[in-house]
Design an enzyme around this catalytic site. Structure first.
Site, PDB file in Angstrom:
ATOM      1  CE  LYS A  73      73.943  19.712 -30.582  1.00 43.83           C
ATOM      2  NZ  LYS A  73      73.086  20.336 -31.613  1.00 43.83           N
ATOM      3  CG  ASP A 117      78.879   2.627 -34.356  1.00 43.07           C
ATOM      4  OD1 ASP A 117      78.264   3.498 -33.713  1.00 43.07           O
ATOM      5  OD2 ASP A 117      79.283   1.573 -33.845  1.00 43.07           O
TER       6      ASP A 117
HETATM    7  C1  MEV Z   1      73.521  24.066 -32.072  1.00 46.00           C
HETATM    8  O1  MEV Z   1      73.062  22.819 -32.492  1.00 46.00           O
HETATM    9  C2  MEV Z   1      75.014  24.158 -32.241  1.00 46.00           C
HETATM   10  C3  MEV Z   1      75.633  25.456 -31.716  1.00 46.00           C
HETATM   11  O2  MEV Z   1      75.311  25.650 -30.340  1.00 46.00           O
HETATM   12  C4  MEV Z   1      77.132  25.300 -31.895  1.00 46.00           C
HETATM   13  C5  MEV Z   1      77.942  26.415 -31.267  1.00 46.00           C
HETATM   14  O3  MEV Z   1      77.494  27.029 -30.277  1.00 46.00           O
HETATM   15  O4  MEV Z   1      79.061  26.620 -31.769  1.00 46.00           O
HETATM   16  C6  MEV Z   1      75.137  26.638 -32.456  1.00 46.00           C
END
Ligand code: MEV
Length: 438
Positions: free
Chosen positions: A280, A296
């Protein structure tokens, strides 16, 4: 009250806004005002946005930020990022600066093949179907020529078409599996048009194929659609330096930092709960550039997460190692992007973002996006394994709270000074604001 309506799409924008406001808001006048406040004063721009989708009632803003100082393959760039999450752009800029004095990012496009499939049902002798396919394969190319001629001039087109027997998964299920090169366009329209023509040729030819029985002639095409899973359209981004070079303010010992960092990556490699959050963080960078450049992001998200699970278990997209005292951190992601077609020539801010990137080819854009993802991941892991993530987050959060309470400039300075030494939390900031306002 009955909130259903027929013929909504036929209403004018004004009427749609009125209807929505009256149906759903306790203060309809305020709702109308807010919606109209976000209309662009330039009618041409507004009309353009109105026509991107159906039933537009207003515009929805998210910030467009920039992360400068990205040294990629020896050349500096400023990367546009459309994202609402505080600290993402700051983290990207910080990582860019950090790596700019350590050799910069290296990015390579590994391959650029796109995929589309015609899914169909055939009830009959499989060896006859194989024979039939071999006979019509050339016709599949010929009958799409009017669609492919321009793409071929640009060096792209249909690469290959194969027949896949999928009857082990579903009774009578087969597919035409086609691969494409779409050069600088994402290629969705091109691919889907080719596929729909393949489907037509397939059905027509089956109907006339003498070796087929009546049942066999009756091929049923279920659907013709590109795949957003593009495991052969992959880009790699990498950074590396000696472990000693990793040292800076928060990193007194490069080797210790590198080892802990690698362990954090290894946890994401073996542990899906962590892998999802880890990835993420990569997508924070990826999506922001994909969105700013009019691509996209849903397709990119779907394809990348499928790739992260390609070995049967969801895992980290990035990897890290130390070899002979050299720390290396890299990722590989599939990306089907375009720098022509679609929104790229329509949305004024997309055009601007592409120009900021010096009008890249799709391959160059793949590199920018992958680098933004890697930078983001580096920033997140560096914070997580040193100071913790909240320090940076709360700094940005503090700003948001200050804005929310419409602090004056002098209040802002007082608040910022106070929270340099004190821990930021929503309630602590609110209490402090209330105190200084007493
Ligand atoms: C937050 O948007 C993204 C994080 O959680 C990514 C990660 O934990 O490596 C900080």
């Amino acid at each position: 009250m009955n909130k259903a309506i027929s013929g909504f799409s036929k209403l004018s924008k004004e009427e749609k806004v009125e209807w929505i406001a009256n149906q759903y808001f306790s203060t309809p006048t305020e709702a109308v005002l807010l919606l109209k406040n976000y209309w662009n004063s330039d009618e041409k721009i507004q009309k353009l946005h109105d026509e991107f989708i159906e039933n537009t009632i207003t515009n929805f803003y998210i910030p467009l930020g920039v992360a400068p100082n990205f040294l990629i393959n020896g050349k500096y760039s400023t990367i546009p990022m459309a994202i609402e999450e505080s600290s993402v752009v700051a983290a990207a800029s910080k990582a860019a600066k950090f790596w700019s004095t350590r050799g910069g990012f290296k990015a390579t496009v590994i391959n650029t093949e796109k995929i589309g499939q015609v899914h169909f049902i055939y009830k009959g002798d499989i060896s006859k179907l194989n024979l039939f396919f071999a006979q019509i394969k050339n016709k599949l190319f010929l009958e799409t020529e009017s669609i492919t001629v321009n793409m071929q001039k640009r060096g792209g087109g249909i690469l290959d078409i194969i027949l896949n027997d999928k009857t082990n998964l579903l009774p009578n299920y087969f597919q035409l599996h086609a691969t494409f090169e779409t050069i600088d366009s994402m290629g969705a329209n091109f691919i889907n048009s080719c596929l729909e023509q393949f489907a037509k040729t397939l059905k027509d030819e089956a109907h006339d194929y003498e070796l087929f029985t009546e049942t066999e002639k009756d091929i049923e095409v279920i659907m013709s659609i590109l795949s957003n899973y593009v495991p052969n359209c992959v880009v790699r981004a990498e950074v590396s330096c000696t472990v000693a070079e990793l040292e800076e303010k928060h990193i007194p010992n490069g080797e210790e930092f590198a080892k802990k960092f690698i362990q954090a990556v290894q946890i994401a490699e073996v542990e899906p709960f962590r892998a999802v959050t880890h990835n993420k963080g990569i997508m924070n960078g990826v999506d922001a550039v994909v969105l700013a450049t009019g691509n996209d992001f849903r397709a990119v998200e779907a394809g990348i997460h499928a790739y992260a699970a390609r070995n049967g278990k969801y895992s980290s997209l990035s990897h890290s190692k130390i070899e002979n005292g050299i720390f290396t951190f890299w990722l590989e992601i599939p990306l089907a992007l375009g720098t022509v077609g679609g929104l790229t020539s329509l949305h004024p801010l997309v055009k601007l973002s592409l120009e900021m990137l010096e009008n890249p080819s799709a391959k160059e854009l793949m590199q920018f996006v992958a680098v933004a993802g890697l930078a983001q991941n580096f920033g997140a892991l560096r914070s997580l394994t040193t100071t913790g993530i909240q320090e940076g987050h709360m700094k940005m959060h503090l700003n948001n709270i200050i804005n929310q309470y419409e602090a004056t400039e002098s209040e802002r300075l007082l608040i910022q000074k106070h929270f340099k030494k004190n821990t930021v939390s929503h309630s602590a900031v609110v209490t402090f604001i209330e105190e200084i306002r007493k």
